[in-house]
Design a protein around this motif. Structure first.
Motif, PDB file in Angstrom:
ATOM      1  N   PRO A 256       4.185 -15.149  -4.678  1.00 33.44           N
ATOM      2  CA  PRO A 256       2.850 -15.715  -4.424  1.00 33.44           C
ATOM      3  C   PRO A 256       2.470 -16.776  -5.452  1.00 33.44           C
ATOM      4  CG  PRO A 256       2.692 -13.415  -5.146  1.00 33.44           C
ATOM      5  CD  PRO A 256       4.138 -13.709  -4.988  1.00 33.44           C
ATOM      6  N   LYS A 257       1.722 -17.755  -5.029  1.00 30.17           N
ATOM      7  CA  LYS A 257       1.265 -18.808  -5.955  1.00 30.17           C
ATOM      8  C   LYS A 257      -0.216 -18.628  -6.238  1.00 30.17           C
ATOM      9  CE  LYS A 257       4.534 -22.470  -5.172  1.00 30.17           C
ATOM     10  NZ  LYS A 257       4.737 -23.903  -5.133  1.00 30.17           N
ATOM     11  N   VAL A 258      -0.641 -19.062  -7.401  1.00 32.34           N
ATOM     12  CA  VAL A 258      -2.086 -19.053  -7.707  1.00 32.34           C
ATOM     13  C   VAL A 258      -2.580 -20.499  -7.647  1.00 32.34           C
ATOM     14  CG1 VAL A 258      -2.066 -16.963  -9.104  1.00 32.34           C
ATOM     15  CG2 VAL A 258      -1.577 -19.156 -10.169  1.00 32.34           C
ATOM     16  N   PRO A 259      -3.882 -20.694  -7.460  1.00 32.42           N
ATOM     17  CA  PRO A 259      -4.387 -22.070  -7.349  1.00 32.42           C
ATOM     18  C   PRO A 259      -3.936 -22.970  -8.499  1.00 32.42           C
ATOM     19  CG  PRO A 259      -6.095 -20.541  -6.702  1.00 32.42           C
ATOM     20  CD  PRO A 259      -4.941 -19.713  -7.176  1.00 32.42           C
ATOM     21  N   GLU A 260      -3.817 -22.404  -9.690  1.00 34.12           N
ATOM     22  CA  GLU A 260      -3.438 -23.225 -10.849  1.00 34.12           C
ATOM     23  C   GLU A 260      -2.053 -23.858 -10.652  1.00 34.12           C
ATOM     24  OE1 GLU A 260      -3.349 -25.403 -13.893  1.00 34.12           O
ATOM     25  OE2 GLU A 260      -5.207 -24.462 -13.252  1.00 34.12           O
ATOM     26  N   ASP A 261      -1.152 -23.155  -9.918  1.00 31.86           N
ATOM     27  CA  ASP A 261       0.178 -23.738  -9.652  1.00 31.86           C
ATOM     28  C   ASP A 261       0.046 -25.012  -8.831  1.00 31.86           C
ATOM     29  OD1 ASP A 261       1.174 -21.509 -10.845  1.00 31.86           O
ATOM     30  OD2 ASP A 261       1.618 -20.440  -8.984  1.00 31.86           O
ATOM     31  N   ILE A 262      -1.032 -25.094  -8.068  1.00 34.36           N
ATOM     32  CA  ILE A 262      -1.240 -26.265  -7.206  1.00 34.36           C
ATOM     33  C   ILE A 262      -2.004 -27.349  -7.971  1.00 34.36           C
ATOM     34  CG2 ILE A 262      -2.281 -27.045  -5.031  1.00 34.36           C
ATOM     35  CD1 ILE A 262       0.042 -25.001  -4.792  1.00 34.36           C
TER      36      ILE A 262
ATOM     37  N   SER B 168     -10.622 -19.875  -3.749  1.00 34.67           N
ATOM     38  CA  SER B 168     -10.356 -18.899  -2.682  1.00 34.67           C
ATOM     39  C   SER B 168      -9.687 -19.585  -1.490  1.00 34.67           C
ATOM     40  CB  SER B 168     -11.656 -18.256  -2.178  1.00 34.67           C
ATOM     41  OG  SER B 168     -12.370 -17.707  -3.233  1.00 34.67           O
ATOM     42  N   PHE B 169     -10.204 -20.774  -1.142  1.00 34.51           N
ATOM     43  CA  PHE B 169      -9.613 -21.512  -0.028  1.00 34.51           C
ATOM     44  C   PHE B 169      -8.170 -21.904  -0.338  1.00 34.51           C
ATOM     45  CE2 PHE B 169     -13.926 -22.627   1.692  1.00 34.51           C
ATOM     46  CZ  PHE B 169     -13.691 -22.202   2.982  1.00 34.51           C
ATOM     47  N   VAL B 170      -7.974 -22.461  -1.546  1.00 30.14           N
ATOM     48  CA  VAL B 170      -6.635 -22.932  -1.913  1.00 30.14           C
ATOM     49  C   VAL B 170      -5.658 -21.761  -1.901  1.00 30.14           C
ATOM     50  CG1 VAL B 170      -5.245 -23.901  -3.788  1.00 30.14           C
ATOM     51  CG2 VAL B 170      -7.466 -24.883  -3.238  1.00 30.14           C
ATOM     52  N   ASN B 171      -6.102 -20.646  -2.447  1.00 29.75           N
ATOM     53  CA  ASN B 171      -5.257 -19.450  -2.512  1.00 29.75           C
ATOM     54  C   ASN B 171      -4.859 -19.015  -1.094  1.00 29.75           C
ATOM     55  OD1 ASN B 171      -4.127 -17.079  -3.742  1.00 29.75           O
ATOM     56  ND2 ASN B 171      -5.868 -15.985  -2.895  1.00 29.75           N
ATOM     57  N   GLY B 172      -5.848 -19.025  -0.190  1.00 28.63           N
ATOM     58  CA  GLY B 172      -5.556 -18.629   1.195  1.00 28.63           C
ATOM     59  C   GLY B 172      -4.605 -19.599   1.875  1.00 28.63           C
ATOM     60  N   LEU B 173      -4.852 -20.912   1.689  1.00 30.11           N
ATOM     61  CA  LEU B 173      -4.040 -21.919   2.379  1.00 30.11           C
ATOM     62  C   LEU B 173      -2.599 -21.927   1.866  1.00 30.11           C
ATOM     63  CD1 LEU B 173      -6.687 -24.795   2.438  1.00 30.11           C
ATOM     64  CD2 LEU B 173      -5.788 -23.621   4.446  1.00 30.11           C
ATOM     65  N   VAL B 174      -2.457 -21.794   0.533  1.00 29.45           N
ATOM     66  CA  VAL B 174      -1.108 -21.902  -0.039  1.00 29.45           C
ATOM     67  C   VAL B 174      -0.268 -20.686   0.320  1.00 29.45           C
ATOM     68  CG1 VAL B 174       0.182 -21.972  -2.192  1.00 29.45           C
ATOM     69  CG2 VAL B 174      -1.822 -23.401  -1.884  1.00 29.45           C
ATOM     70  N   ASN B 175      -0.890 -19.511   0.304  1.00 23.28           N
ATOM     71  CA  ASN B 175      -0.120 -18.297   0.600  1.00 23.28           C
ATOM     72  C   ASN B 175      -0.239 -17.896   2.070  1.00 23.28           C
ATOM     73  OD1 ASN B 175       0.788 -17.756  -2.132  1.00 23.28           O
ATOM     74  ND2 ASN B 175      -1.363 -17.349  -2.580  1.00 23.28           N
ATOM     75  N   ALA B 176      -0.690 -18.837   2.919  1.00 20.49           N
ATOM     76  CA  ALA B 176      -0.925 -18.497   4.326  1.00 20.49           C
ATOM     77  C   ALA B 176       0.330 -17.890   4.943  1.00 20.49           C
ATOM     78  CB  ALA B 176      -1.329 -19.746   5.102  1.00 20.49           C
TER      79      ALA B 176
ATOM     80  N   GLY C 269       1.556 -12.929   3.267  1.00 20.52           N
ATOM     81  CA  GLY C 269       1.211 -11.514   3.130  1.00 20.52           C
ATOM     82  C   GLY C 269       1.038 -11.044   1.699  1.00 20.52           C
ATOM     83  N   LYS C 270       1.179 -11.940   0.716  1.00 20.43           N
ATOM     84  CA  LYS C 270       1.018 -11.529  -0.686  1.00 20.43           C
ATOM     85  C   LYS C 270       0.285 -12.625  -1.434  1.00 20.43           C
ATOM     86  CE  LYS C 270       5.505 -10.433  -1.359  1.00 20.43           C
ATOM     87  NZ  LYS C 270       6.732 -10.129  -2.033  1.00 20.43           N
ATOM     88  N   ASP C 271      -0.576 -12.254  -2.371  1.00 20.94           N
ATOM     89  CA  ASP C 271      -1.142 -13.248  -3.286  1.00 20.94           C
ATOM     90  C   ASP C 271      -1.525 -12.545  -4.580  1.00 20.94           C
ATOM     91  OD1 ASP C 271      -3.506 -11.875  -2.631  1.00 20.94           O
ATOM     92  OD2 ASP C 271      -4.675 -13.668  -3.084  1.00 20.94           O
ATOM     93  N   LYS C 272      -1.996 -13.319  -5.556  1.00 22.42           N
ATOM     94  CA  LYS C 272      -2.290 -12.696  -6.859  1.00 22.42           C
ATOM     95  C   LYS C 272      -3.787 -12.548  -7.111  1.00 22.42           C
ATOM     96  CE  LYS C 272       1.967 -14.134  -9.151  1.00 22.42           C
ATOM     97  NZ  LYS C 272       2.590 -15.116 -10.047  1.00 22.42           N
ATOM     98  N   LEU C 273      -4.619 -13.157  -6.239  1.00 23.24           N
ATOM     99  CA  LEU C 273      -6.070 -13.097  -6.502  1.00 23.24           C
ATOM    100  C   LEU C 273      -6.721 -11.940  -5.758  1.00 23.24           C
ATOM    101  CD1 LEU C 273      -7.416 -16.764  -6.338  1.00 23.24           C
ATOM    102  CD2 LEU C 273      -6.898 -15.406  -8.344  1.00 23.24           C
TER     103      LEU C 273
END
Length: 829
Positions: free
Chosen positions: A256-262, A289-297, A300-304
């Motif tokens: 999973p990526k976090v927004p900061e990676d982007i 929240s949006f970036v996190n959702g879009l990047v990990n769309a 099925g896993k994320d860090k936030l």
């Protein structure tokens, strides 16, 4: 004269005397031979159509004996003569004579690799059905390719004739997948069923089920037949999540990526912290929240959200922000119905209405594009559609719209239509319900939705029609007729009774949707005419706006602002409409790109605000340099709304491409707009879109070599772009959840190959830039600059794949999405 036999060259000076001799000849046989010679000479000598005239009175020997150039010349004259004869009263006999000649010409052209010319002459004489008699096994792929590539350039009803002819040829040669593509283009569900049921080969049927799933077309099959149960599962797209995750594992991008990676803010130059008080932390968390959702769309896993502190993250958002943050969870578990709903479940019991509403929307997002027999979204969401809290209504209504987009299901529509007569429904709820109904009934001409929406608009007063959310009611009406052309005539007439300025906006919008993707030139001309008009009231308004810029705007000015917005909202819609109509084919899209350049320079402010959005629609998920440069220029514009829209458009143009140049542009913009929370929010959303699904998803509404438009994807894109037309009050206000309309357009841009039992089958494929081979003789190469990979692979915009060896035979002509392969019985290693 090079193609004329040598002795005839010496007859050129005697052409006129030969004609005189011809008139005096009495012997019939000799006269006919003389006519033949004159017919050939007329090719280069005569201005009038004497070549055809002498051919008709000649000896009628085989047409090819005088060479290819003669036949081509004759073909041209037949076409001209046919047009002249059309207007005459005694045309029947002359047309029959010409048709006899056509019957000679077409087989000759077919045998000599000139299929396009054969198709052209038959189009001219309006007898395309002759093709079926003359096409053979070797020529039909070229003939059909040519017919299908002509579609954007011919007027109605000629384009449907071309499609029907291609369909007839494909069915004659049992090319079921091709025939299915054409039936989808014709938008005829009964024909699709008929083609599907006429096929008896199991592997081909499974392949067709995969194609229908990609287009989100579903019809019930026989549940007692185990094969049909498996096909129904494929058609419901149930496997999508599993195959997508196996692609992710193959590409090793599961982490999973976090927004900061982007954001990569460590690359931004550090500035002293003084004067940074303008950054709004709730707004920052919302964009994260949006970036996190879009990047990990769909991963099925994320860090936030799914970590131990997931709940804390939700509460770092302000009220309406919590709704979008909770819905982002649905985006992360996209297409995974069983696993996703259990994760969202705990938020449905939250005390906060916003969190509950967000998780309801999340439940809708999870099931987008995947049909489940248990219908969990309908069961969960339908109870909240007329809930006392408006927030809950919004979440459940949009959730239903996204979940059942394109299904045209009556039970879902009945629940949604209850919202309109309810006096408690706010304007925002009515607007979102219109989008949801439009999405569910997209392109179906559903009479019930049409009647309810029209009735509601007619009951509204003139001042109510100025509400920004009511623009979506017109969009809902438009979506019902998406791509239906004449089907919208009655509704357009009914809209005439609504007061201006809403009337012309609604009429333009419904008309534009009806002709979406057709490239209709007459509609484009009408829209350009609407864009060229100037409104005088604007200038006074603008002066007032300038004076008020530094003061706090009082409500009066705000009223005035919406008033002019509506007066010229027709122009904004017209600009978007140009893109909607022209997005289907490359020539039209390039012409539009130039036209938008003029509109940006000379158009009204409202037009300049809409142009970036129209550019986004023209090259969705296709980050062409020229488009990015224009958008980058306008992302620094002095008009704030032009800047917001340009930044969001950059996100859509690069959606899911991980484009490095675009990512750099957006990082620079983040530094440039660091103190402006609105622009920064837009930059963050654009960054999230660029890295959509870590670069594995696309928003492009076209698939199957960009020949077929997916109406559900167009509906999602249009809903988002319509909300950007009033970006300040909608996306940057409290309705940012409308960004989730884009979910219906999100599709994996992958190629996965299977054996006939639907087990993954890794094979080597060549992936390269698609080459247009229409009208080329022989077997030209369809891709250039290719690399060889083993499936599953990702396909970028404009790329095409083909099998590297002949060991397997593909069940579909277009290698995209899920492709079923069968062993080639004649293959020797």
């Amino acid at each position: 004269m090079t193609s004329v036999p040598k002795p005839l060259k010496f007859l050129r000076p005697h052409f006129s005397s030969l004609k005189e001799v011809y008139d005096k000849i009495n012997d019939v046989g000799t006269k006919k031979f003389c006519a033949d010679v004159l017919s050939v000479l007329s090719m280069t000598m005569s201005e009038s159509r004497e070549c055809l005239k002498f051919r008709m009175s000649g000896s009628l020997e085989p047409i090819g004996s005088w060479g290819h150039e003669y036949v081509r010349h004759l073909t041209g004259e037949i076409a001209q003569e046919w047009q002249d004869v059309e207007g005459r009263s005694d045309k029947k006999q002359e047309q029959n004579d010409l048709l006899k000649l056509v019957h000679d010409v077409v087989p000759y052209l077919m045998q000599h690799n000139a299929e396009p010319e054969a198709c052209d002459i038959l189009m001219e004489v309006e007898k395309l059905d002759f093709l079926l008699d003359y096409v053979d096994q070797s020529a039909y792929p070229r003939v059909c390719l040519y017919l299908r590539s002509c579609i954007p350039y011919v007027p109605d009803p000629e384009n449907t004739n071309l499609l029907k002819t291609a369909l007839g040829i494909y069915r004659k040669f049992n090319q079921y997948a091709d025939a299915l593509f054409v039936a989808i283009q014709l938008n005829d569900i009964d024909l699709i069923k008929e083609i599907y049921e006429s096929c008896l080969d199991k592997a081909k049927r499974k392949q067709m089920a995969c194609i229908l799933a990609r287009q989100q077309i579903y019809f019930p099959l026989d549940e007692n037949d185990p094969d049909q149960v498996e096909e129904a599962e494929l058609m419901r797209n149930v496997q999508l999540n599993g195959h997508f995750l196996s692609l992710a594992r193959e590409l090793d991008i599961m982490d999973p990526k976090v927004p900061e990676d982007i954001y990569k803010s460590h690359l931004e130059p550090n500035r002293p912290t003084i004067g940074q008080g303008s950054i709004d932390s709730a707004r920052q968390n919302l964009s994260a929240s949006f970036v996190n959702g879009l990047v990990n769309a769909a991963f099925g896993k994320d860090k936030l959200m799914m970590s131990e502190t997931g709940n804390d993250w939700l509460y770092k958002n302000k009220e309406h922000g919590m709704m979008s943050a909770a819905a982002a969870l649905g985006l992360i578990v996209l297409w995974d119905i069983e696993g996703g709903l259990s994760i969202l479940d705990k938020y449905l019991y939250s005390k906060e209405d916003y969190v509950k509403a967000g998780s309801l929307l999340g439940c809708g997002i999870v099931t987008s594009g995947v049909r489940n027999e248990c219908d969990p979204a309908f069961a969960l969401l339908s109870d909240y559609v007329t809930h006392a809290s408006m927030t809950m209504r919004l979440g459940s209504i949009l959730g239903l719209g996204v979940a059942y987009a394109g299904s045209n299901r009556q039970d879902v529509l009945n629940v949604l239509l209850h919202v309109f007569p309810d006096p408690k429904s706010s304007m925002e709820v009515l607007g979102v319900a219109s989008i949801a109904c439009g999405m569910v009934a997209v392109g179906s001409c559903n009479g019930q939705v049409n009647t309810v929406l029209l009735q509601m608009l007619m009951e509204k007063t003139e001042s109510e029609l100025k509400d920004t959310y009511l623009r979506f009611c017109a969009l809902g009406l438009g979506l019902v007729f998406l791509g239906r052309q004449e089907g919208a005539e009655a509704t357009l007439a009914a809209l005439e009774v609504i007061p201006e300025p809403y009337r012309s906006m609604a009429i333009t919008l419904v008309d534009v949707c009806a002709y979406a993707g057709t490239g209709n030139v007459l509609k484009v001309q009408a829209l350009l005419h609407a864009c060229s008009e100037h409104y005088d009231t604007k200038d006074q308004e603008n002066n007032e706006k300038k004076e008020d810029k530094n003061k706090k705007k009082d409500s009066k000015t705000k009223d005035k602002e919406t008033e002019t917005n509506n007066l010229s909202s027709t122009q904004a819609i017209a600009v978007l409409g140009l893109a909607v109509i022209a997005m289907g084919e490359d020539v039209g899209a390039d012409m539009m790109f130039r036209t938008f350049g003029h509109l940006l320079r000379y158009g009204e402010p409202i037009i300049r605000r809409a142009v970036p959005l129209a550019l986004a629609l023209l090259s969705t998920s296709n980050p062409r340099l020229q488009v990015l440069d224009v958008l980058s220029k306008f992302s620094h514009d002095s008009d704030a709304e032009v800047a917001h829209n340009s930044i969001l458009a950059m996100g859509i143009v690069g959606a899911g491409t991980n484009n490095a140049r675009l990512a750099t542009m957006l990082r620079q913009l983040a530094v440039y707009h660091a103190k402006d929370p609105n622009n920064l929010f837009c930059v963050r959303i654009a960054q999230g879109l660029t890295h959509l699904g870590k670069g594995t998803l696309t928003l492009c509404p076209y698939h199957c070599d960009r020949q077929i438009m997916n109406p559900v994807a167009v509906a999602g894109l249009l809903s988002f772009l319509m909300s950007c037309l009033d970006v300040k009050n909608i996306i940057l206000g409290k309705s940012h959840y409308l960004i989730y309309c884009l979910v219906t357009a999100m599709k994996p841009r992958m190629l996965v190959t299977f054996d006939p039992d639907m087990k993954p089958l890794p094979v080597s494929v060549r992936v390269g830039q698609a080459v247009d081979v229409v009208g080329q003789a022989g077997n030209p190469k369809t891709i250039t600059g290719f690399q060889t990979h083993t499936t599953p692979v990702l396909l970028a915009y404009g790329e095409r794949a083909e099998l590297a060896t002949e060991e397997y035979i593909s069940q579909t002509p277009v290698m995209e999405g899920f492709v079923i392969l069968e062993k080639n019985p004649n293959y020797e290693a």
